[in-house]
Scaffold this motif. Structure first.
Motif, mmCIF file in Angstrom:
data_model
loop_
_atom_site.group_PDB
_atom_site.id
_atom_site.type_symbol
_atom_site.label_atom_id
_atom_site.label_comp_id
_atom_site.label_asym_id
_atom_site.label_seq_id
_atom_site.Cartn_x
_atom_site.Cartn_y
_atom_site.Cartn_z
ATOM 1 N N GLN A 4 0.857 -1.185 0.000
ATOM 2 C CA GLN A 4 0.000 0.000 0.000
ATOM 3 C C GLN A 4 0.891 1.231 0.000
ATOM 4 N N ALA A 5 0.517 2.228 -0.788
ATOM 5 C CA ALA A 5 1.298 3.454 -0.895
ATOM 6 C C ALA A 5 0.473 4.645 -0.424
ATOM 7 N N THR A 6 1.100 5.495 0.389
ATOM 8 C CA THR A 6 0.455 6.708 0.881
ATOM 9 C C THR A 6 1.364 7.891 0.584
ATOM 10 N N ILE A 7 0.858 8.876 -0.153
ATOM 11 C CA ILE A 7 1.638 10.074 -0.474
ATOM 12 C C ILE A 7 1.766 10.918 0.787
ATOM 13 N N THR A 8 2.995 11.340 1.100
ATOM 14 C CA THR A 8 3.219 12.196 2.259
ATOM 15 C C THR A 8 3.549 13.629 1.863
ATOM 16 N N ASN A 9 3.977 13.834 0.607
ATOM 17 C CA ASN A 9 4.254 15.190 0.129
ATOM 18 C C ASN A 9 4.185 15.190 -1.387
ATOM 19 N N SER A 10 3.295 16.033 -1.938
ATOM 20 C CA SER A 10 3.156 16.096 -3.401
ATOM 21 C C SER A 10 3.268 17.530 -3.912
ATOM 22 N N THR A 11 4.069 18.351 -3.233
ATOM 23 C CA THR A 11 4.182 19.759 -3.639
ATOM 24 C C THR A 11 5.293 19.990 -4.648
ATOM 25 N N ASN A 12 6.202 19.042 -4.808
ATOM 26 C CA ASN A 12 7.321 19.193 -5.723
ATOM 27 C C ASN A 12 7.027 18.407 -6.997
ATOM 28 N N GLY A 13 7.055 19.054 -8.135
ATOM 29 C CA GLY A 13 6.758 18.386 -9.394
ATOM 30 C C GLY A 13 7.767 17.330 -9.798
ATOM 31 N N GLY A 14 9.001 17.411 -9.251
ATOM 32 C CA GLY A 14 10.048 16.469 -9.632
ATOM 33 C C GLY A 14 10.257 15.327 -8.662
ATOM 34 N N ALA A 15 9.567 15.362 -7.523
ATOM 35 C CA ALA A 15 9.734 14.283 -6.534
ATOM 36 C C ALA A 15 8.443 14.124 -5.743
ATOM 37 N N LEU A 16 8.134 12.889 -5.420
ATOM 38 C CA LEU A 16 6.935 12.582 -4.662
ATOM 39 C C LEU A 16 7.353 11.714 -3.480
ATOM 40 N N ALA A 17 7.063 12.176 -2.262
ATOM 41 C CA ALA A 17 7.390 11.402 -1.062
ATOM 42 C C ALA A 17 6.247 10.429 -0.782
ATOM 43 N N VAL A 18 6.589 9.147 -0.604
ATOM 44 C CA VAL A 18 5.589 8.099 -0.443
ATOM 45 C C VAL A 18 6.012 7.158 0.685
ATOM 46 N N ASP A 19 5.055 6.799 1.539
ATOM 47 C CA ASP A 19 5.272 5.756 2.540
ATOM 48 C C ASP A 19 4.658 4.471 2.014
ATOM 49 N N LEU A 20 5.421 3.385 2.059
ATOM 50 C CA LEU A 20 4.944 2.077 1.626
ATOM 51 C C LEU A 20 4.717 1.197 2.842
ATOM 52 N N THR A 21 3.612 0.483 2.863
ATOM 53 C CA THR A 21 3.358 -0.536 3.868
ATOM 54 C C THR A 21 3.433 -1.876 3.141
ATOM 55 N N LEU A 22 4.395 -2.694 3.559
ATOM 56 C CA LEU A 22 4.684 -3.956 2.875
ATOM 57 C C LEU A 22 4.212 -5.109 3.755
ATOM 58 N N ALA A 23 3.214 -5.820 3.293
ATOM 59 C CA ALA A 23 2.697 -6.968 4.041
ATOM 60 C C ALA A 23 3.758 -8.065 4.103
ATOM 61 N N PRO A 24 3.686 -8.933 5.097
ATOM 62 C CA PRO A 24 4.669 -10.027 5.193
ATOM 63 C C PRO A 24 4.692 -10.917 3.954
ATOM 64 N N ASN A 25 3.580 -11.021 3.244
ATOM 65 C CA ASN A 25 3.507 -11.856 2.037
ATOM 66 C C ASN A 25 3.449 -11.018 0.764
ATOM 67 N N ALA A 26 3.956 -9.794 0.805
ATOM 68 C CA ALA A 26 3.901 -8.908 -0.365
ATOM 69 C C ALA A 26 4.623 -9.537 -1.554
ATOM 70 N N ASN A 27 4.021 -9.362 -2.734
ATOM 71 C CA ASN A 27 4.671 -9.834 -3.971
ATOM 72 C C ASN A 27 4.305 -8.960 -5.128
#
Length: 90
Positions: free
Chosen positions: A67-90
Motif C-alpha cells: 500500500q502506498a500513501t503520499i506524504t508530500n506532493s508539492t514538488n513536481g520532480g519528486a513525490l514522497a511516499v510511505d509504503l506498507t509492505l505486508a509479510p507476504n507482499a509480492n
C-alpha cells in the motif's frame, strides 16, 4: 520481497492520480524510485523521481500486499511516499 521485485512492481504499473489541471497539463512521469524497495512485513519511505507530479493524490502499485500513501506532493520532480509492505507482499 527483494528490492528488485519491489522496484519492478512500482515501476511497471505506477500511475499517479493528479488533481484536475489545465486541459494542456502534461501527464506525470516516474523515472526512479529511491530507495528501490523495502523488506516485507515493514514500512518504508521512498521518493519517486520524475516530472509533473505536483498535486498527485494517489499512487497505484502492481502486485499484492503493498500500500502506498503520499506524504508530500508539492514538488513536481519528486513525490514522497510511505509504503506498507505486508509479510507476504509480492
Amino acid at each position: 520481497m527483494s528490492r528488485n521485485h519491489l522496484l519492478s512492481a512500482l515501476g511497471a504499473v505506477l500511475a499517479l492520480g493528479a488533481a484536475a489541471g489545465p486541459a494542456v497539463a502534461q501527464s506525470p512521469a516516474v523515472t526512479f524510485v529511491y530507495p528501490p524497495g523495502g523488506q516485507a512485513g515493514t514500512k518504508a519511505s521512498v521518493s519517486l523521481g520524475g516530472s509533473n507530479m505536483q498535486g498527485a493524490t494517489s499512487v497505484l502499485v502492481s502486485g499484492q500486499g503493498v500500500q502506498a500513501t503520499i506524504t508530500n506532493s508539492t514538488n513536481g520532480g519528486a513525490l514522497a511516499v510511505d509504503l506498507t509492505l505486508a509479510p507476504n507482499a509480492n
